[in-house]
Design a protein around this motif. Structure first.
Motif, PDB file in Angstrom:
ATOM      1  N   SER A  34       0.825  -1.216   0.000  1.00 28.52           N
ATOM      2  CA  SER A  34       0.000   0.000   0.000  1.00 28.52           C
ATOM      3  C   SER A  34       0.857   1.263   0.000  1.00 28.52           C
ATOM      4  CB  SER A  34      -0.964   0.004   1.189  1.00 28.52           C
ATOM      5  OG  SER A  34      -0.243  -0.020   2.408  1.00 28.52           O
ATOM      6  N   GLY A  35       2.073   1.166   0.572  1.00 32.15           N
ATOM      7  CA  GLY A  35       2.980   2.318   0.541  1.00 32.15           C
ATOM      8  C   GLY A  35       3.291   2.718  -0.894  1.00 32.15           C
ATOM      9  N   TYR A  38       0.577   4.971  -2.218  1.00 32.59           N
ATOM     10  CA  TYR A  38       0.738   6.358  -1.762  1.00 32.59           C
ATOM     11  C   TYR A  38       1.920   7.027  -2.452  1.00 32.59           C
ATOM     12  CZ  TYR A  38      -2.910   5.772   1.682  1.00 32.59           C
ATOM     13  OH  TYR A  38      -4.135   5.568   2.274  1.00 32.59           O
ATOM     14  N   ARG A  39       2.979   6.256  -2.710  1.00 33.19           N
ATOM     15  CA  ARG A  39       4.147   6.808  -3.390  1.00 33.19           C
ATOM     16  C   ARG A  39       3.831   7.165  -4.843  1.00 33.19           C
ATOM     17  NH1 ARG A  39       9.367   5.842  -1.100  1.00 33.19           N
ATOM     18  NH2 ARG A  39       9.173   5.043   1.010  1.00 33.19           N
ATOM     19  N   SER A  99       4.035  10.680   2.461  1.00 30.19           N
ATOM     20  CA  SER A  99       3.631  10.823   3.849  1.00 30.19           C
ATOM     21  C   SER A  99       2.759  12.072   4.035  1.00 30.19           C
ATOM     22  CB  SER A  99       4.894  10.865   4.719  1.00 30.19           C
ATOM     23  OG  SER A  99       4.615  11.254   6.017  1.00 30.19           O
ATOM     24  N   ALA A 102      -0.663  11.397   2.405  1.00 34.59           N
ATOM     25  CA  ALA A 102      -1.313  10.320   3.160  1.00 34.59           C
ATOM     26  C   ALA A 102      -2.008  10.845   4.415  1.00 34.59           C
ATOM     27  CB  ALA A 102      -0.300   9.247   3.542  1.00 34.59           C
ATOM     28  N   ARG A 108      -7.058   9.324   1.550  1.00 37.91           N
ATOM     29  CA  ARG A 108      -7.113   7.963   2.091  1.00 37.91           C
ATOM     30  C   ARG A 108      -8.430   7.291   1.695  1.00 37.91           C
ATOM     31  NH1 ARG A 108      -2.723   7.395   5.098  1.00 37.91           N
ATOM     32  NH2 ARG A 108      -3.302   5.248   5.473  1.00 37.91           N
ATOM     33  N   GLY A 128       1.546  -2.181   5.137  1.00 37.21           N
ATOM     34  CA  GLY A 128       1.259  -0.744   5.226  1.00 37.21           C
ATOM     35  C   GLY A 128       1.325  -0.158   6.609  1.00 37.21           C
ATOM     36  N   ARG A 129       0.432   0.825   6.843  1.00 42.42           N
ATOM     37  CA  ARG A 129       0.373   1.499   8.135  1.00 42.42           C
ATOM     38  C   ARG A 129      -0.960   1.229   8.832  1.00 42.42           C
ATOM     39  NH1 ARG A 129       4.373   2.343   5.914  1.00 42.42           N
ATOM     40  NH2 ARG A 129       5.889   4.026   6.078  1.00 42.42           N
ATOM     41  N   ASP A 130      -2.003   1.052   8.003  1.00 46.86           N
ATOM     42  CA  ASP A 130      -3.363   0.926   8.555  1.00 46.86           C
ATOM     43  C   ASP A 130      -4.098  -0.264   7.955  1.00 46.86           C
ATOM     44  OD1 ASP A 130      -3.531   1.902   5.977  1.00 46.86           O
ATOM     45  OD2 ASP A 130      -5.233   3.219   6.405  1.00 46.86           O
ATOM     46  N   MET A 131      -3.354  -1.289   7.545  1.00 44.93           N
ATOM     47  CA  MET A 131      -3.976  -2.456   6.908  1.00 44.93           C
ATOM     48  C   MET A 131      -4.895  -3.177   7.901  1.00 44.93           C
ATOM     49  SD  MET A 131      -2.862  -2.421   3.793  1.00 44.93           S
ATOM     50  CE  MET A 131      -3.065  -0.684   3.991  1.00 44.93           C
ATOM     51  N   ARG A 179       9.402  11.256   9.442  1.00 45.21           N
ATOM     52  CA  ARG A 179       8.309  10.516   8.803  1.00 45.21           C
ATOM     53  C   ARG A 179       7.506   9.742   9.863  1.00 45.21           C
ATOM     54  NH1 ARG A 179       7.934   6.772   4.399  1.00 45.21           N
ATOM     55  NH2 ARG A 179      10.145   6.606   3.956  1.00 45.21           N
ATOM     56  N   ASP A 183       3.584  10.269  10.393  1.00 41.64           N
ATOM     57  CA  ASP A 183       2.674   9.134  10.215  1.00 41.64           C
ATOM     58  C   ASP A 183       1.917   8.775  11.496  1.00 41.64           C
ATOM     59  OD1 ASP A 183       3.462   9.020   7.602  1.00 41.64           O
ATOM     60  OD2 ASP A 183       4.694   7.209   7.796  1.00 41.64           O
ATOM     61  N   ARG A 186      -0.809  12.027  12.601  1.00 37.61           N
ATOM     62  CA  ARG A 186      -1.906  12.523  11.773  1.00 37.61           C
ATOM     63  C   ARG A 186      -3.248  12.093  12.352  1.00 37.61           C
ATOM     64  NH1 ARG A 186      -0.128   8.509   7.094  1.00 37.61           N
ATOM     65  NH2 ARG A 186      -1.215   6.648   7.804  1.00 37.61           N
TER      66      ARG A 186
HETATM   67  O1  C5P Z   1       5.776   2.148   3.396  1.00 41.12           O
HETATM   68  P1  C5P Z   1       6.275   3.289   2.590  1.00 41.12           P
HETATM   69  O2  C5P Z   1       7.473   3.977   3.182  1.00 41.12           O
HETATM   70  O3  C5P Z   1       6.486   2.932   1.161  1.00 41.12           O
HETATM   71  O4  C5P Z   1       5.081   4.363   2.587  1.00 41.12           O
HETATM   72  C1  C5P Z   1       5.261   5.681   2.162  1.00 41.12           C
HETATM   73  C2  C5P Z   1       4.329   6.588   2.953  1.00 41.12           C
HETATM   74  O5  C5P Z   1       2.968   6.312   2.605  1.00 41.12           O
HETATM   75  C3  C5P Z   1       4.394   6.410   4.463  1.00 41.12           C
HETATM   76  O6  C5P Z   1       5.329   7.260   5.090  1.00 41.12           O
HETATM   77  C4  C5P Z   1       2.982   6.746   4.924  1.00 41.12           C
HETATM   78  O7  C5P Z   1       2.835   8.110   5.193  1.00 41.12           O
HETATM   79  C5  C5P Z   1       2.113   6.429   3.729  1.00 41.12           C
HETATM   80  N1  C5P Z   1       1.351   5.203   3.917  1.00 41.12           N
HETATM   81  C6  C5P Z   1       0.168   5.291   4.604  1.00 41.12           C
HETATM   82  N2  C5P Z   1      -0.623   4.201   4.752  1.00 41.12           N
HETATM   83  C7  C5P Z   1      -0.240   3.016   4.258  1.00 41.12           C
HETATM   84  C8  C5P Z   1       1.000   2.886   3.583  1.00 41.12           C
HETATM   85  C9  C5P Z   1       1.787   4.002   3.435  1.00 41.12           C
HETATM   86  O8  C5P Z   1      -0.187   6.349   5.079  1.00 41.12           O
HETATM   87  N3  C5P Z   1      -1.046   1.971   4.402  1.00 41.12           N
END
Ligand code: C5P
Length: 222
Positions: A34-35, A38-39, A99, A102, A108, A128-131, A179, A183, A186
């Motif tokens: 998922s990152g 967002y990237r 970030s 996101a 989102r 990810g962060r919120d999977m 970061r 993250d 927020r």
């Molecule tokens: O994991 P990665 O470093 O590739 O993610 C890049 C940015 O995307 C993270 O710093 C975060 O802010 C955001 N992200 C997110 N939710 C996710 C995955 C990534 O907010 N599920």
């Protein structure tokens, strides 16, 4: 229950990427990075020279985003508008922009369905962060993977050096800390362990050891 799902959440550099690839291979499941979504979104916003502050313009870019993931030699290649951007999205600049966008609730929400579509038979590993908290709250197995900021910076530093890129450890560490802060502070879907997740600190473990531990746990559930 239909599709088995394993979620792996945690801060950047904790080893989620490598771990999730190994899990996807082991179980023969699909993989959601998922990152990367967002990237790619952040890259598209930057390419179109849209200001990250202009939320409605950012949202228009997200809604028409043409993203593709293709597996080549067991590696996932990422495409934006049909062009491969796999290495372009890995820069610190794009990570930081990702970030920032996101943190926008509408962004989102707009990416939610896109992510849920990855839940296809025979199963899914979601990174990810919120999977586990937001995207797949009903996942069968939830993992929260962490490591100290110093250890994550050290790994990133080694990774850059070994790929021939000159790197500055202190700069990497402060980017990671910034970061993390962005993250976890927020308002929408902040990075936090959900109560039903198993928490693993990988600071003093190899990713292989983390993998073994999760497989043992997941096999008792799936
Ligand atoms: O994991 P990665 O470093 O590739 O993610 C890049 C940015 O995307 C993270 O710093 C975060 O802010 C955001 N992200 C997110 N939710 C996710 C995955 C990534 O907010 N599920």
């Amino acid at each position: 229950r239909e599709i088995p799902i394993i979620t792996v959440d945690g801060p950047s550099g904790a080893g989620k990427g490598t771990l999730c690839q190994k899990l996807a291979q082991y179980y023969g499941f699909h993989l959601l990075d998922s990152g990367a979504i967002y990237r790619i979104a952040a890259l598209a916003v930057c390419n179109l020279q849209v200001s990250i502050e202009d939320e409605s313009a950012v949202l228009r870019v997200i809604e028409t985003l043409d993203i593709q993931f293709k597996t080549v030699d067991q590696k996932i290649a990422v495409f934006l508008d049909g062009k491969e951007v796999s290495s372009q999205i890995r820069t610190e600049r794009v990570g930081m922009a990702a970030s920032k966008i996101a943190a926008l609730g509408n962004v989102r929400a707009a990416l939610l369905e896109r992510q849920r579509h990855f839940a296809q038979s025979p199963g899914l590993i979601a990174d990810g962060r919120d999977m586990g908290t937001t995207v797949f709250p009903n996942a069968d197995v939830k993992v929260f993977l962490t490591a100290t900021a110093e250890e994550r910076a050290r790994r990133r530093y080694q990774q850059l050096l070994s790929s021939g890129v000159d790197a500055d450890f202190e700069a990497i560490l402060s980017d990671i800390q910034l970061r993390d802060e962005q993250d976890s502070k927020r308002a929408v879907s902040p990075l936090k362990a959900c109560t039903s997740a198993v928490s693993i600190d990988s600071s003093e473990m190899t990713i292989d050891a983390v993998f073994e531990k999760i497989v043992e746990y997941a096999d008792s559930i799936l």
